[in-house]
Write a protein that holds these residues in place. Structure first.
Motif, short mmCIF file in Angstrom:
data_model
loop_
_atom_site.label_atom_id
_atom_site.label_comp_id
_atom_site.label_asym_id
_atom_site.label_seq_id
_atom_site.Cartn_x
_atom_site.Cartn_y
_atom_site.Cartn_z
N ARG A 12 53.68 -23.79 -20.95
CA ARG A 12 52.59 -23.10 -21.63
C ARG A 12 52.45 -21.67 -21.12
O ARG A 12 52.20 -20.75 -21.89
CB ARG A 12 51.28 -23.86 -21.42
N ASP A 13 52.62 -21.49 -19.81
CA ASP A 13 52.51 -20.16 -19.21
C ASP A 13 53.59 -19.23 -19.74
O ASP A 13 53.43 -18.02 -19.76
CB ASP A 13 52.60 -20.29 -17.68
N PHE A 14 54.70 -19.78 -20.21
CA PHE A 14 55.81 -19.01 -20.75
C PHE A 14 55.70 -18.84 -22.26
O PHE A 14 56.55 -18.27 -22.90
CB PHE A 14 57.13 -19.71 -20.38
N GLY A 15 54.61 -19.35 -22.86
CA GLY A 15 54.38 -19.17 -24.29
C GLY A 15 54.87 -20.32 -25.16
O GLY A 15 54.84 -20.22 -26.39
N ILE A 16 55.31 -21.40 -24.53
CA ILE A 16 55.76 -22.57 -25.27
C ILE A 16 54.52 -23.43 -25.57
O ILE A 16 53.65 -23.59 -24.72
CB ILE A 16 56.78 -23.39 -24.44
N ARG A 17 54.45 -23.97 -26.78
CA ARG A 17 53.31 -24.82 -27.15
C ARG A 17 53.67 -26.28 -26.88
O ARG A 17 54.59 -26.82 -27.50
CB ARG A 17 52.95 -24.62 -28.61
N VAL A 18 52.93 -26.89 -25.96
CA VAL A 18 53.18 -28.28 -25.59
C VAL A 18 52.05 -29.14 -26.16
O VAL A 18 50.89 -28.98 -25.79
CB VAL A 18 53.25 -28.45 -24.06
N HIS A 19 52.41 -30.02 -27.07
CA HIS A 19 51.46 -30.95 -27.69
C HIS A 19 51.80 -32.34 -27.14
O HIS A 19 52.50 -33.11 -27.79
CB HIS A 19 51.57 -30.92 -29.22
N ASP A 20 51.31 -32.62 -25.93
CA ASP A 20 51.73 -33.85 -25.25
C ASP A 20 50.73 -35.01 -25.40
O ASP A 20 50.89 -36.03 -24.76
CB ASP A 20 52.03 -33.58 -23.78
N VAL A 21 49.75 -34.84 -26.27
CA VAL A 21 48.82 -35.95 -26.54
C VAL A 21 49.47 -36.84 -27.60
O VAL A 21 49.77 -36.38 -28.71
CB VAL A 21 47.45 -35.43 -27.03
N SER A 38 61.77 -19.30 -31.54
CA SER A 38 62.90 -19.88 -32.27
C SER A 38 62.45 -20.71 -33.46
O SER A 38 63.30 -21.27 -34.18
CB SER A 38 63.72 -20.77 -31.34
N ASP A 39 61.14 -20.84 -33.65
CA ASP A 39 60.58 -21.71 -34.68
C ASP A 39 61.23 -23.09 -34.62
O ASP A 39 61.68 -23.64 -35.62
CB ASP A 39 60.73 -21.09 -36.07
N LEU A 40 61.28 -23.63 -33.41
CA LEU A 40 61.93 -24.91 -33.16
C LEU A 40 60.91 -25.89 -32.60
O LEU A 40 60.17 -25.56 -31.66
CB LEU A 40 63.08 -24.73 -32.16
#
Length: 99
Positions: A12-21, A38-40
């Motif tokens: 998250r700190d690097f701008g990655i969206r983590v949806h771990d729920v 990367s829209d990945l």
């Protein structure tokens, strides 16, 4: 490699969206890791109560032909920085009798 550990907050700190729920707790959750640049979207799996990203060792030709995507920065990451905790505390309301 049998095990790899990615810290969701480091991502998250690097701008990655983590949806771990997991979707069993939030039907609107994508239960995935999304890389905006990367829209990945990488779907997460469940093993017991743990979310994980299924991976495998790349084939030799994939090392040459596949796009490389960084999930963390090469810069050192210090999870103990006070500012992270201070920011979190600003957004959390505590009960008055909380010790």
């Amino acid at each position: 490699m049998n095990h790899s550990l990615l810290c969701p907050n480091q991502l998250r700190d690097f701008g990655i969206r983590v949806h771990d729920v997991p979707t069993q707790y939030d039907p609107n959750s994508s239960h995935s890791i999304y890389i905006p640049d990367s829209d990945l979207e990488l779907p997460l799996q469940m093993r017991g109560v743990f979310s994980y990203l299924e991976t495998r060792k790349p084939f030799d030709d994939e090392l040459v032909t596949c796009q490389r995507i960084e999930l963390t920065s090469a810069s050192p990451w210090d999870p103990d920085l006070a500012s992270r905790g201070e920011v979190m505390d600003l957004h959390r309301e505590r009960p008055r009798d909380f010790l």
